[in-house]
Scaffold this motif. Structure first.
Motif, PDB file in Angstrom:
ATOM      1  N   ASP A   1      12.569  52.746  24.951  1.00  0.00           N
ATOM      2  CA  ASP A   1      12.538  53.603  23.748  1.00  0.00           C
ATOM      3  C   ASP A   1      11.637  53.065  22.644  1.00  0.00           C
ATOM      4  O   ASP A   1      11.933  53.240  21.452  1.00  0.00           O
ATOM      5  CB  ASP A   1      13.954  53.811  23.194  1.00  0.00           C
ATOM      6  CG  ASP A   1      14.886  54.443  24.222  1.00  0.00           C
ATOM      7  OD1 ASP A   1      14.399  55.279  25.014  1.00  0.00           O
ATOM      8  OD2 ASP A   1      16.074  54.082  24.253  1.00  0.00           O
ATOM      9  N   ALA A   2      10.542  52.402  23.006  1.00  0.00           N
ATOM     10  CA  ALA A   2       9.540  52.049  21.994  1.00  0.00           C
ATOM     11  C   ALA A   2       8.689  53.291  21.715  1.00  0.00           C
ATOM     12  O   ALA A   2       8.571  54.194  22.547  1.00  0.00           O
ATOM     13  CB  ALA A   2       8.674  50.904  22.485  1.00  0.00           C
ATOM     14  N   GLU A   3       8.096  53.326  20.529  1.00  0.00           N
ATOM     15  CA  GLU A   3       7.306  54.504  20.149  1.00  0.00           C
ATOM     16  C   GLU A   3       5.946  54.091  19.624  1.00  0.00           C
ATOM     17  O   GLU A   3       5.840  53.195  18.780  1.00  0.00           O
ATOM     18  CB  GLU A   3       8.042  55.300  19.070  1.00  0.00           C
ATOM     19  CG  GLU A   3       7.308  56.567  18.644  1.00  0.00           C
ATOM     20  CD  GLU A   3       8.048  57.333  17.561  1.00  0.00           C
ATOM     21  OE1 GLU A   3       7.392  58.085  16.806  1.00  0.00           O
ATOM     22  OE2 GLU A   3       9.288  57.179  17.467  1.00  0.00           O
ATOM     23  N   GLY A   4       4.902  54.721  20.142  1.00  0.00           N
ATOM     24  CA  GLY A   4       3.558  54.474  19.647  1.00  0.00           C
ATOM     25  C   GLY A   4       3.349  55.171  18.315  1.00  0.00           C
ATOM     26  O   GLY A   4       3.687  56.361  18.162  1.00  0.00           O
ATOM     27  N   ALA A   5       2.784  54.487  17.327  1.00  0.00           N
ATOM     28  CA  ALA A   5       2.656  55.040  15.983  1.00  0.00           C
ATOM     29  C   ALA A   5       1.567  56.099  15.895  1.00  0.00           C
ATOM     30  O   ALA A   5       1.612  56.966  15.014  1.00  0.00           O
ATOM     31  CB  ALA A   5       2.364  53.913  14.979  1.00  0.00           C
ATOM     32  N   TYR A   6       0.588  56.056  16.789  1.00  0.00           N
ATOM     33  CA  TYR A   6      -0.536  56.982  16.693  1.00  0.00           C
ATOM     34  C   TYR A   6      -0.160  58.388  17.172  1.00  0.00           C
ATOM     35  O   TYR A   6      -0.298  59.382  16.440  1.00  0.00           O
ATOM     36  CB  TYR A   6      -1.725  56.450  17.502  1.00  0.00           C
ATOM     37  CG  TYR A   6      -2.956  57.320  17.433  1.00  0.00           C
ATOM     38  CD1 TYR A   6      -3.617  57.530  16.218  1.00  0.00           C
ATOM     39  CD2 TYR A   6      -3.466  57.922  18.574  1.00  0.00           C
ATOM     40  CE1 TYR A   6      -4.747  58.335  16.150  1.00  0.00           C
ATOM     41  CE2 TYR A   6      -4.596  58.721  18.524  1.00  0.00           C
ATOM     42  CZ  TYR A   6      -5.239  58.926  17.310  1.00  0.00           C
ATOM     43  OH  TYR A   6      -6.349  59.721  17.243  1.00  0.00           O
ATOM     44  N   LYS A   7       0.355  58.482  18.400  1.00  0.00           N
ATOM     45  CA  LYS A   7       0.719  59.796  18.956  1.00  0.00           C
ATOM     46  C   LYS A   7       2.231  60.004  19.027  1.00  0.00           C
ATOM     47  O   LYS A   7       2.687  61.059  19.475  1.00  0.00           O
ATOM     48  CB  LYS A   7       0.119  59.954  20.352  1.00  0.00           C
ATOM     49  CG  LYS A   7      -1.401  60.038  20.382  1.00  0.00           C
ATOM     50  CD  LYS A   7      -1.894  60.316  21.789  1.00  0.00           C
ATOM     51  CE  LYS A   7      -3.416  60.463  21.814  1.00  0.00           C
ATOM     52  NZ  LYS A   7      -3.905  60.736  23.196  1.00  0.00           N
ATOM     53  N   HIS A   8       2.991  58.991  18.594  1.00  0.00           N
ATOM     54  CA  HIS A   8       4.457  59.056  18.618  1.00  0.00           C
ATOM     55  C   HIS A   8       4.975  59.349  20.037  1.00  0.00           C
ATOM     56  O   HIS A   8       5.934  60.092  20.223  1.00  0.00           O
ATOM     57  CB  HIS A   8       4.969  60.107  17.619  1.00  0.00           C
ATOM     58  CG  HIS A   8       4.603  59.791  16.209  1.00  0.00           C
ATOM     59  ND1 HIS A   8       5.275  58.834  15.462  1.00  0.00           N
ATOM     60  CD2 HIS A   8       3.601  60.273  15.424  1.00  0.00           C
ATOM     61  CE1 HIS A   8       4.717  58.758  14.258  1.00  0.00           C
ATOM     62  NE2 HIS A   8       3.685  59.620  14.207  1.00  0.00           N
ATOM     63  N   GLU A   9       4.305  58.760  21.013  1.00  0.00           N
ATOM     64  CA  GLU A   9       4.746  58.903  22.394  1.00  0.00           C
ATOM     65  C   GLU A   9       5.702  57.776  22.752  1.00  0.00           C
ATOM     66  O   GLU A   9       5.597  56.656  22.250  1.00  0.00           O
ATOM     67  CB  GLU A   9       3.539  58.873  23.337  1.00  0.00           C
ATOM     68  CG  GLU A   9       2.585  60.040  23.160  1.00  0.00           C
ATOM     69  CD  GLU A   9       1.369  59.914  24.058  1.00  0.00           C
ATOM     70  OE1 GLU A   9       1.050  58.774  24.456  1.00  0.00           O
ATOM     71  OE2 GLU A   9       0.731  60.952  24.351  1.00  0.00           O
ATOM     72  N   GLU A  10       6.625  58.069  23.640  1.00  0.00           N
ATOM     73  CA  GLU A  10       7.591  57.054  24.072  1.00  0.00           C
ATOM     74  C   GLU A  10       6.915  56.046  24.999  1.00  0.00           C
ATOM     75  O   GLU A  10       6.196  56.417  25.928  1.00  0.00           O
ATOM     76  CB  GLU A  10       8.757  57.723  24.798  1.00  0.00           C
ATOM     77  CG  GLU A  10       9.871  56.734  25.151  1.00  0.00           C
ATOM     78  CD  GLU A  10      11.074  57.438  25.771  1.00  0.00           C
ATOM     79  OE1 GLU A  10      11.512  56.983  26.852  1.00  0.00           O
ATOM     80  OE2 GLU A  10      11.555  58.434  25.188  1.00  0.00           O
ATOM     81  N   LYS A  11       7.153  54.785  24.724  1.00  0.00           N
ATOM     82  CA  LYS A  11       6.570  53.694  25.509  1.00  0.00           C
ATOM     83  C   LYS A  11       7.675  52.749  25.972  1.00  0.00           C
ATOM     84  O   LYS A  11       8.795  52.763  25.435  1.00  0.00           O
ATOM     85  CB  LYS A  11       5.554  52.901  24.684  1.00  0.00           C
ATOM     86  CG  LYS A  11       4.413  53.722  24.089  1.00  0.00           C
ATOM     87  CD  LYS A  11       3.369  54.054  25.131  1.00  0.00           C
ATOM     88  CE  LYS A  11       2.185  54.764  24.490  1.00  0.00           C
ATOM     89  NZ  LYS A  11       1.135  55.102  25.487  1.00  0.00           N
ATOM     90  N   THR A  12       7.350  51.937  26.943  1.00  0.00           N
ATOM     91  CA  THR A  12       8.233  50.845  27.371  1.00  0.00           C
ATOM     92  C   THR A  12       7.489  49.534  27.215  1.00  0.00           C
ATOM     93  O   THR A  12       6.308  49.430  27.571  1.00  0.00           O
ATOM     94  CB  THR A  12       8.659  51.028  28.847  1.00  0.00           C
ATOM     95  OG1 THR A  12       9.353  52.267  28.985  1.00  0.00           O
ATOM     96  CG2 THR A  12       9.575  49.887  29.284  1.00  0.00           C
TER      97      THR A  12
END
Length: 292
Positions: free
Chosen positions: A236-247
Motif C-alpha cells: 500500500d505505498a503510493e507514488g506521489a506523481y500519479k498516485h498509483e499503488e506501489k509495493t
C-alpha cells in the motif's frame, strides 16, 4: 550421469583453487623479494611477522629465513581453519602457504633499490591483489586471513579492516628495527594492501536494496530464484506523481551478488525503481554460503 557432471565441476573447481593458490604465491613472492625486502618494508600479517622475527634473529646463531618462518607460523593456524572454517578450505590454504614458501625461495630478490614509498605501494598492490583473488575463490593465504574469516563470521567486520587492525604490532616492530620512517612506509603498504583486498574480495560487503515495483510477486520470485535472500514487503505505498499503488521491497545482498541481482530485476520488472546503499552495520542473521 548427474554424479559424473558433479565430479567434473568439482575437479574444475579444485583446479581453479589450486591456480589461485599458485597465483597468490607468485604475488606475495614478487612483493616480498622485489619491493618489501629491498625497501626495508614490512608486510601485513604472518608474512610481516616472519620478516620481523627473521631480522631480529639475523645476528644470532638461530638464523631463520622469512619463508621458513612464514610456513612455521602458519602451521598451527591450519588447525583453527580445519575446525572453524572447513576441511577443503584448509587443504587449499595449506597449498597456498606451501606454494608461497617455495616461490619465496625460488624468486631471487632484486638488487635494485627502489624508493621506499614505491616499494610500499607496489608491494601492497601486488600482495593485496593476490590475497583478494585467493579469498574470492574461497581459499586463504594463511595467517590473518584465517583469523579474519573467523572474526568476520562473528562480527561482520570487513577483511581489509581486520587485516589493518592486526598489523599495528608489525608497524611498531618496523619502527624499532628499521626506524620510524620505515614504519610509516610499512603502514602505507599495509593500508594499500587492505584497500586492494576489499576492492577485489567483495563477497563480504553488504548492500541494502530498496525496490519500488508494480509487480512484487514477479520480482520476489526472480530475486529469490537467483539469490538466497529474505525480502521484506511493504504494501500500500503510493507514488506521489500519479498516485498509483506501489509495493516496496527491502533486502540485503553482498556486493559480489550485484550482477545477479541486476539481472533478476531486469527480467522481472525493468521499470522498477531501485535504490542501493552500503550497510554500515548489520545485526541479525545474514545467510553466507558455507565455506568448505
Amino acid at each position: 550421469m548427474f554424479n559424473d557432471i558433479e565430479r567434473v565441476i568439482r575437479r574444475h573447481s579444485n583446479l581453479t583453487k589450486l591456480s589461485m593458490a599458485f597465483f597468490y604465491a607468485i604475488c606475495v613472492s614478487i612483493a616480498l623479494n622485489f619491493f618489501w625486502t629491498p625497501g626495508h618494508i614490512y608486510s601485513s600479517g604472518i608474512t610481516g611477522a616472519a620478516q620481523l622475527v627473521s631480522n631480529l634473529l639475523a645476528n644470532t646463531p638461530f638464523k631463520l629465513t622469512t619463508p621458513i618462518l612464514y610456513f612455521a607460523f602458519n602451521a598451527p593456524l591450519f588447525v583453527l581453519a580445519y575446525s572453524k572454517i572447513g576441511h577443503r578450505f584448509t587443504y587449499f590454504t595449506f597449498f597456498a602457504v606451501l606454494f608461497s614458501t617455495i616461490m619465496m625461495h625460488l624468486i631471487s630478490p632484486l638488487k635494485i633499490t627502489f624508493d621506499p614509498i614505491v616499494c610500499a605501494i607496489f608491494g601492497g598492490l601486488i600482495n593485496g591483489l593476490g590475497t583478494g583473488m585467493a579469498l574470492k575463490y574461497n581459499i586463504s593465504t594463511g595467517g590473518l586471513d584465517i583469523i579474519g574469516i573467523v572474526i568476520r563470521k562473528k562480527t561482520g567486520r570487513s577483511m581489509g579492516s581486520i587485516n589493518i587492525a592486526f598489523n599495528l604490532l608489525i608497524i611498531f616492530g618496523a619502527g624499532f628495527v628499521f626506524g620510524w620512517v620505515h614504519a610509516l612506509y610499512s603502514a602505507m603498504g599495509i593500508f594499500v594492501n587492505g584497500a586492494v583486498i576489499d576492492m577485489v574480495y567483495t563477497s563480504h560487503q553488504r548492500l541494502q536494496v530498496m525496490i519500488v515495483t508494480d509487480h512484487p510477486k514477479k520480482v520476489i520470485s526472480s530475486v529469490q530464484k537467483s539469490l538466497r535472500r529474505g525480502i521484506t514487503i511493504v504494501h500500500d505505498a503510493e507514488g506521489a506523481y500519479k498516485h498509483e499503488e506501489k509495493t516496496i521491497l527491502f533486502t540485503i545482498i553482498s556486493r559480489y551478488e550485484m550482477h545477479d541481482f541486476a539481472d533478476a530485476i531486469r527480467q522481472s520488472d525493468p521499470y522498477a525503481f531501485v535504490s542501493i546503499t552500503e550497510v554500515f552495520k548489520l545485526m541479525g542473521h545474514f545467510y553466507e554460503p558455507k565455506v568448505e
